[in-house]
Design a protein around this motif. Structure first.
Motif, short mmCIF file in Angstrom:
data_model
loop_
_atom_site.label_atom_id
_atom_site.label_comp_id
_atom_site.label_asym_id
_atom_site.label_seq_id
_atom_site.Cartn_x
_atom_site.Cartn_y
_atom_site.Cartn_z
N GLY A 1 0.75 -1.24 0.00
CA GLY A 1 0.00 0.00 0.00
C GLY A 1 0.78 1.29 0.00
N LEU A 2 2.09 1.21 0.24
CA LEU A 2 2.87 2.45 0.26
C LEU A 2 2.77 3.14 -1.10
CD1 LEU A 2 4.55 3.63 2.55
CD2 LEU A 2 6.57 2.66 1.48
N GLY A 3 2.43 4.43 -1.08
CA GLY A 3 2.21 5.15 -2.33
C GLY A 3 3.50 5.58 -2.98
N PHE B 1 5.84 -7.89 4.60
CA PHE B 1 5.24 -6.77 3.86
C PHE B 1 4.84 -7.29 2.50
CE2 PHE B 1 8.51 -5.04 6.65
CZ PHE B 1 7.76 -4.14 7.38
N GLU B 2 3.84 -6.65 1.91
CA GLU B 2 3.38 -7.06 0.57
C GLU B 2 3.38 -5.88 -0.39
OE1 GLU B 2 -0.59 -8.44 1.32
OE2 GLU B 2 0.05 -10.10 2.59
N PRO B 3 4.49 -5.20 -0.58
CA PRO B 3 4.47 -4.04 -1.47
C PRO B 3 4.43 -4.45 -2.94
CG PRO B 3 6.69 -4.44 -0.69
CD PRO B 3 5.83 -5.46 -0.03
N GLY B 4 3.65 -3.74 -3.70
CA GLY B 4 3.63 -3.97 -5.15
C GLY B 4 4.04 -2.70 -5.86
N ARG B 5 3.11 -1.72 -5.84
CA ARG B 5 3.31 -0.46 -6.55
C ARG B 5 4.65 0.19 -6.23
NH1 ARG B 5 -1.07 2.86 -7.89
NH2 ARG B 5 -2.23 1.79 -6.26
N THR C 1 -0.32 -5.40 -16.31
CA THR C 1 -1.14 -6.46 -15.68
C THR C 1 -2.63 -6.17 -15.80
OG1 THR C 1 -0.79 -5.41 -13.52
CG2 THR C 1 0.50 -7.39 -13.99
N MET C 2 -3.01 -4.92 -15.97
CA MET C 2 -4.43 -4.60 -16.10
C MET C 2 -4.82 -4.39 -17.56
SD MET C 2 -5.06 -2.10 -12.83
CE MET C 2 -6.84 -2.33 -12.75
N SER C 3 -3.92 -4.70 -18.47
CA SER C 3 -4.23 -4.42 -19.88
C SER C 3 -5.14 -5.51 -20.45
CB SER C 3 -2.95 -4.26 -20.69
OG SER C 3 -2.20 -5.44 -20.73
N1 LLP Z 1 -1.60 -7.01 -0.61
C1 LLP Z 1 -2.91 -7.10 -0.90
C2 LLP Z 1 -3.73 -8.02 -0.16
C3 LLP Z 1 -3.45 -6.30 -1.92
O1 LLP Z 1 -4.75 -6.38 -2.19
C4 LLP Z 1 -2.62 -5.39 -2.63
C5 LLP Z 1 -3.16 -4.55 -3.70
C6 LLP Z 1 -1.24 -5.34 -2.29
C7 LLP Z 1 -0.78 -6.17 -1.27
C8 LLP Z 1 -0.29 -4.45 -2.99
O2 LLP Z 1 -0.59 -3.11 -2.79
P1 LLP Z 1 0.40 -1.98 -3.34
O3 LLP Z 1 1.68 -2.04 -2.55
O4 LLP Z 1 0.65 -2.25 -4.77
O5 LLP Z 1 -0.34 -0.73 -3.14
N2 LLP Z 1 -5.00 -1.36 -9.66
C9 LLP Z 1 -4.91 -0.35 -8.63
C10 LLP Z 1 -4.28 -0.90 -7.37
C11 LLP Z 1 -5.01 -2.10 -6.82
C12 LLP Z 1 -4.37 -2.64 -5.57
C13 LLP Z 1 -4.99 -3.93 -5.17
N3 LLP Z 1 -4.38 -4.58 -4.06
C14 LLP Z 1 -4.16 0.85 -9.19
O6 LLP Z 1 -3.74 0.82 -10.33
O7 LLP Z 1 -4.02 1.85 -8.50
#
Ligand code: LLP
Length: 458
Positions: free
Chosen positions: A276-278, A309-313, A415-417
């Motif tokens: 979730g970190l922006g 931690f589960e960072p993606g973005r 991934t969303m394409s």
């Molecule tokens: N863990 C869980 C359970 C999640 O649902 C998500 C994202 C993450 C980790 C990773 O979050 P991040 O670090 O990437 O913020 N398509 C949207 C974002 C959807 C996020 C969904 N869940 C966008 O383009 O803004």
């Protein structure tokens, strides 16, 4: 508006360190100031480079639209997480949904990352990329029997469980396989993540997690199940969070639960704080990984648990760009449209979340804001939808065949394409130093209908 602003029609953005100027005509994003915040990108002699590779050369070699990712930028953010939390036993489980290309997963797997997945498909990708199932957490509200079977057979690290029915199903499947299923409960702390409603997940009204009021009772139920091994607790409150306070509020609620569980004789091995970190797309000033760590470390250290931690973005967004070419310029009486070869099927974030993403030229036409040479443009795709836009009212100096880079596109881009309008999905390229490699071929149009058949039943 001040007198001078009235005269020039220009208002400086009030955010500190802004890279934008809002004019009456449109938004100007200073490409050099923007790239100063993007470690993977820079201008050299007015030409845009990713690491040491010219973006013009990439566009020519691989064609457009094309996603390009910097290997170093990905590794640097991963390293920033591990450095900031070095004083704790921790595991960064990269959220595969943000960018699931095998090369991206492989680079992260090699450096020791774990993964957060939400489908059997994502787990198969992780394994194909050389990741280990034991370092994978399986999130998501709708795991099926076959997902669970597959994950257990591969030796998944942990299921993040979101409901009692899921818990029961995991127990049943584990029993059939004669295994103990490692689980965490994903608790919903009812904390406002203060982000876009579509990517906010930690509120009572959201479909995610088990209400924190119910969590202790559900843990007690889990403890009674024969083939469940309680290993942790999990929460994820949303995505693109720019402030630290919601993370702290969620952690406080999780800590309260951990203490209650300990009182009931339920002990845990790990706490998973989700992702979730922006990131900074244009002018945002999200909390840094260091600040995030500083706010959480004292509380986490006192727990003595391994932290996930589960960072993606935050790992991939600013490691990537989407390259696109201007196909048609269509000035009209009210608006100027630049129709580019990427569209909402390639990058849906602007259409779906009103996301503002920066569009910068491959070649700097001139230095700084030049209202005489620049026009306000809507950067749009060729799809038959009014919602098909990538950016609106941007001050740019454009000509047909210009190459543009949409920055921040490494996460939730490819991934969303989709194939909407029977458009093949873009190619993907990785860059490292002066090397570049195609990591996903552009789809062929034939492949789009290769699995379809004409009606022949009568
Ligand atoms: N863990 C869980 C359970 C999640 O649902 C998500 C994202 C993450 C980790 C990773 O979050 P991040 O670090 O990437 O913020 N398509 C949207 C974002 C959807 C996020 C969904 N869940 C966008 O383009 O803004």
């Amino acid at each position: 508006m001040s007198h001078s602003e009235q005269q020039t029609g220009v208002t400086e953005s009030t955010l500190g360190e802004s890279v934008t100027t809002q004019t009456e005509q449109g938004l100007y994003i200073d490409p050099q100031a923007l790239t100063a915040h993007l470690p993977a990108l820079h201008y050299r002699d007015d030409a845009l480079y990713m690491e040491q590779v010219s973006v013009a050369a990439l566009a020519k070699h691989y064609g457009t639209p094309c996603y390009v990712y910097s290997k170093q930028a990905i590794l640097d953010v991963y390293q920033a997480y591990t450095d900031s939390f070095a004083s704790l036993t921790h595991q960064v489980c990269y959220a595969v949904k943000a960018n699931s290309n095998l090369a991206v997963l492989g680079v992260l797997a090699q450096t020791g990352a774990g993964f957060d997945i939400v489908s059997r498909g994502e787990l198969m990708r992780v394994l194909a990329a050389g990741g280990h199932a034991s370092k994978v957490v399986f999130s998501g509200v709708g795991k099926t029997k076959s997902d669970i079977e597959y994950a257990l057979t591969q030796g998944i690290g942990c299921f993040n469980v979101e409901s009692i029915s899921e818990l029961t199903l995991i127990n049943e499947v584990a029993q059939q396989l004669d295994k103990a299923a490692p689980i965490s409960l994903r608790v919903n702390p009812d904390v406002d993540a203060k982000t876009h409603p579509y990517i906010s997940t930690g509120l009572k009204d959201n479909k995610f997690g088990i209400a924190h009021e119910d969590a202790v009772a559900v843990y007690q139920q889990a403890a009674e199940l024969s083939h469940i091994d309680i290993v942790g607790i999990d929460c994820h409150i949303g995505s693109q969070l720019t402030e630290v306070a919601p993370f702290v509020a969620a952690l406080d609620k999780v800590i309260e639960l951990i203490h209650k569980l300990n009182d009931k004789g339920i002990t845990l091995q790990h706490v998973d704080l989700g992702g979730g970190l922006g990131v900074r797309y244009i002018d945002e000033s999200p909390v840094t990984i260091d600040e995030f760590a500083a706010a959480l470390l004292p509380k986490l250290s006192a727990l003595g648990l391994t932290v996930f931690f589960e960072p993606g973005r935050s790992i991939v967004a600013n490691a990537g760009v989407l390259l696109t070419k201007v196909d048609v310029l269509k000035p009209t009486e009210h608006k100027n449209f630049a129709i580019v070869d990427a569209a909402m099927n390639d990058l849906i974030r602007p259409a779906l979340y009103q996301a503002e993403m920066a569009v910068i030229p491959e070649t700097l036409p001139n230095k700084g804001l030049d209202t005489d040479a620049m026009q306000p443009w809507d950067i749009v795709g060729a799809i038959c939808e009014t919602g098909d836009f990538l950016a609106k009212d941007r001050l740019l100096s454009l000509a047909t065949d210009d190459v543009l880079a949409i920055t921040g596109a490494g996460a939730y881009g490819f991934t969303m394409s989709s194939n909407y309008n029977s458009r093949p999905r873009a190619s993907e390229v990785m860059v490292s130093g002066d090397l570049h490699q195609l990591i996903r071929k552009r789809e062929t149009i034939e492949a789009l209908y290769a699995d379809e058949t004409l009606w022949q039943a009568d």
